[in-house]
Structures are given as C-alpha cells and as structure tokens.
Write an enzyme that holds these catalytic residues in place. Sequence first.
Site, PDB file in Angstrom:
ATOM      1  N   GLY A 144       0.717  -1.179   0.057  1.00  0.00           N
ATOM      2  CA  GLY A 144      -0.294  -0.061   0.049  1.00  0.00           C
ATOM      3  C   GLY A 144       0.786   1.148  -0.095  1.00  0.00           C
ATOM      4  O   GLY A 144       0.225   2.354   0.477  1.00  0.00           O
TER       5      GLY A 144
ATOM      6  N   LYS B 208      -5.977  -9.228  -7.834  1.00  0.00           N
ATOM      7  CA  LYS B 208      -7.044 -10.059  -8.687  1.00  0.00           C
ATOM      8  C   LYS B 208      -7.529  -9.518  -9.753  1.00  0.00           C
ATOM      9  O   LYS B 208      -7.478  -8.193  -9.878  1.00  0.00           O
ATOM     10  CB  LYS B 208      -8.060 -10.130  -7.552  1.00  0.00           C
ATOM     11  CG  LYS B 208      -7.732 -10.664  -6.151  1.00  0.00           C
ATOM     12  CD  LYS B 208      -7.109 -12.285  -6.249  1.00  0.00           C
ATOM     13  CE  LYS B 208      -8.113 -13.277  -6.210  1.00  0.00           C
ATOM     14  NZ  LYS B 208      -7.515 -14.577  -6.128  1.00  0.00           N
TER      15      LYS B 208
ATOM     16  N   ILE C  69     -10.360  -7.727 -12.448  1.00  0.00           N
ATOM     17  CA  ILE C  69     -11.282  -7.038 -12.211  1.00  0.00           C
ATOM     18  C   ILE C  69     -12.472  -7.420 -13.133  1.00  0.00           C
ATOM     19  O   ILE C  69     -12.301  -7.649 -14.375  1.00  0.00           O
ATOM     20  CB  ILE C  69     -11.040  -5.516 -12.458  1.00  0.00           C
ATOM     21  CG1 ILE C  69      -9.680  -4.998 -11.988  1.00  0.00           C
ATOM     22  CG2 ILE C  69     -12.258  -4.702 -12.112  1.00  0.00           C
ATOM     23  CD1 ILE C  69      -9.550  -4.574 -10.543  1.00  0.00           C
TER      24      ILE C  69
ATOM     25  N   ASN D  77      -4.496   2.097 -13.637  1.00  0.00           N
ATOM     26  CA  ASN D  77      -3.428   1.304 -12.764  1.00  0.00           C
ATOM     27  C   ASN D  77      -2.186   1.608 -13.103  1.00  0.00           C
ATOM     28  O   ASN D  77      -1.702   2.524 -14.077  1.00  0.00           O
ATOM     29  CB  ASN D  77      -3.473  -0.139 -13.547  1.00  0.00           C
ATOM     30  CG  ASN D  77      -2.660  -1.055 -12.844  1.00  0.00           C
ATOM     31  OD1 ASN D  77      -2.475  -1.121 -11.668  1.00  0.00           O
ATOM     32  ND2 ASN D  77      -1.846  -2.075 -13.529  1.00  0.00           N
TER      33      ASN D  77
ATOM     34  N   HIS E 284       2.101   0.463 -13.388  1.00  0.00           N
ATOM     35  CA  HIS E 284       2.886  -0.715 -13.559  1.00  0.00           C
ATOM     36  C   HIS E 284       4.165  -0.208 -13.503  1.00  0.00           C
ATOM     37  O   HIS E 284       4.562   0.637 -13.863  1.00  0.00           O
ATOM     38  CB  HIS E 284       2.457  -1.384 -15.023  1.00  0.00           C
ATOM     39  CG  HIS E 284       3.206  -2.700 -15.058  1.00  0.00           C
ATOM     40  ND1 HIS E 284       2.719  -3.656 -14.702  1.00  0.00           N
ATOM     41  CD2 HIS E 284       4.518  -2.745 -15.876  1.00  0.00           C
ATOM     42  CE1 HIS E 284       3.674  -4.802 -15.164  1.00  0.00           C
ATOM     43  NE2 HIS E 284       4.555  -4.258 -15.853  1.00  0.00           N
TER      44      HIS E 284
ATOM     45  N   ASP F  58      -2.919  -5.426 -18.338  1.00  0.00           N
ATOM     46  CA  ASP F  58      -1.783  -4.674 -18.585  1.00  0.00           C
ATOM     47  C   ASP F  58      -1.801  -4.055 -19.981  1.00  0.00           C
ATOM     48  O   ASP F  58      -0.705  -3.541 -20.610  1.00  0.00           O
ATOM     49  CB  ASP F  58      -0.361  -5.338 -18.411  1.00  0.00           C
ATOM     50  CG  ASP F  58      -0.034  -5.391 -17.040  1.00  0.00           C
ATOM     51  OD1 ASP F  58      -0.618  -4.605 -16.216  1.00  0.00           O
ATOM     52  OD2 ASP F  58       0.759  -6.038 -16.739  1.00  0.00           O
TER      53      ASP F  58
HETATM   54  C1  GRF Z   1       3.409  -1.364  -7.637  1.00  0.00           C
HETATM   55  O1  GRF Z   1       4.794  -1.435  -7.796  1.00  0.00           O
HETATM   56  C2  GRF Z   1       2.687  -1.041  -8.550  1.00  0.00           C
HETATM   57  O2  GRF Z   1       3.486  -0.826  -9.838  1.00  0.00           O
HETATM   58  C3  GRF Z   1       2.075  -2.281  -9.017  1.00  0.00           C
HETATM   59  O3  GRF Z   1       2.034  -2.977  -7.724  1.00  0.00           O
HETATM   60  C4  GRF Z   1       3.078  -2.221  -6.880  1.00  0.00           C
HETATM   61  C5  GRF Z   1       2.069  -1.872  -5.416  1.00  0.00           C
HETATM   62  O4  GRF Z   1       3.155  -1.420  -4.595  1.00  0.00           O
HETATM   63  N1  GRF Z   1       0.913  -2.240  -9.742  1.00  0.00           N
HETATM   64  P1  GRF Z   1       2.483  -0.841  -3.140  1.00  0.00           P
HETATM   65  O5  GRF Z   1       1.463  -1.914  -2.626  1.00  0.00           O
HETATM   66  O6  GRF Z   1       1.779   0.448  -3.352  1.00  0.00           O
HETATM   67  O7  GRF Z   1       3.504  -0.717  -2.343  1.00  0.00           O
END
Ligand code: GRF
Length: 206
Positions: free
Chosen positions: A11, A92, A94, A108, A110, A151
């Site tokens: 988080g 998970k 969506i 999102n 990535h 993605d």
């Molecule tokens: C991040 O690296 C994000 O790019 C990916 O999941 C990770 C989440 O990290 N989708 P965090 O739980 O916010 O530390």
Amino acid sequence: MKICVFASGTGTNFKAIIDSIKKGYLRSKINLLISNNPNCNAVKIAASHGINFEIISNQLYKTIPQKELARIFLKILKKHKSDFIVLAGFMKFIPVEVVNKFRNKIINIHPALLPLFGGKGMFGINVHRAVIKSGVKVSGITIHFVNEIYDEGRIIFQKCCNVTSNDDEFTLQKKIQKLEHKYYPDIIKKFEDRKIKVREDKVWVS
Ligand code: GRF
C-alpha cells in the site's frame, strides 16, 4: 473525484495518494479501499486513516461466478458513490462489467515500461528481475487505463529511469517506487484538472 483504491499489498502507492490529499495537493477524496486481503498493509493504512474498506475475499473469488462478483463490486462502489478507481497493487482480476462501467475512469500503475515486461506473472520483484535479466538500459513506470486485457489498456503516462551496472532488482525497485509515489498523484491531479484527453485510441496529457 471520489476515489476508490483497489490494493492487495503493502500500500505504499495508496499511502502516497493519501498524503497528497492531506497536503492539499489533490482535491479528491479516497472514500473507499477495496482489497481481497484483510491482513494486508493497505487495509491497515485505510483503518488508521479512517478510510472505509471492503474485502472481497479470495474465497469469494473462487466460489461465485464472475457476473455475481461484478454485482458485488458494483454494489459496493455505488454504495460509496465512488466515481474513479485507482488500482495500486491489486492482485486479482477486475470483472469486465466493472471495467465497462468505469471506462476511462479506472487506472493502474505498472512498475515497468509497457508493453514490455507486463502480463501474466509480471508483478512485484519479478518485473524488476526480468528487466535486469534482459539487459535493457532503461526501465520506468507506466500509468494506463484498465481495460479487459491485463496490462493492455491505453497508456496515459510513462517515466523512465536508467538501469545501471550497479543495479539489481532491489535497487531498481527502489528507484521505480520513487517514481511511482511522485507521478501517480501527479496524474490523478491531471484527471482532477481535466487535462487527460482521450482521442480515438490515444491518450494525451496536457
Ligand atoms: C507497485 O509497484 C505498482 O506498480 C504495482 O503494484 C505495486 C504496488 O505497490 N501495480 P504498493 O503496494 O503500492 O507498495
């Protein structure tokens, strides 16, 4: 915007967005966290900041049909009047009905430069390991819309960092996290300010 964050893990991105709101940088409110994992740190962060959270458990994912799952998601989102969804490490799938309902309102982040290093198995440290192994000299972050293919939603924003001979997956992960925590709130702000334009199949940020 009334943002619902979906998160399953540490988080840190969720927290970066909360901090940006607290500082007054963002005008939106996070009115809800949805997680599949009641024990994850993201849920603890929500609880300690007085943010509502709802759990859609792995068990539920396993036992009910997708249409039913979609109904549960949409009911919760409606109940909390969420109008924008930010995925921050949600592990998970969506349901497609949720994606359709929130078209161009669900994003999102990535931890690599899509369309490379995405798709199945490409999450967490695996991504950075694959990047290092490939020998590419840049990596970075991609913020994109979510569509029905993992993605593959339209790219909104990317930022690069160098991959140097001193980097391993862990140092690279740190560099990437720094970018994430700065630019995810920045892009949410662009949505608040209506500076994201979707034209045909491309997205432009002004
Ligand atoms: C991040 O690296 C994000 O790019 C990916 O999941 C990770 C989440 O990290 N989708 P965090 O739980 O916010 O530390």
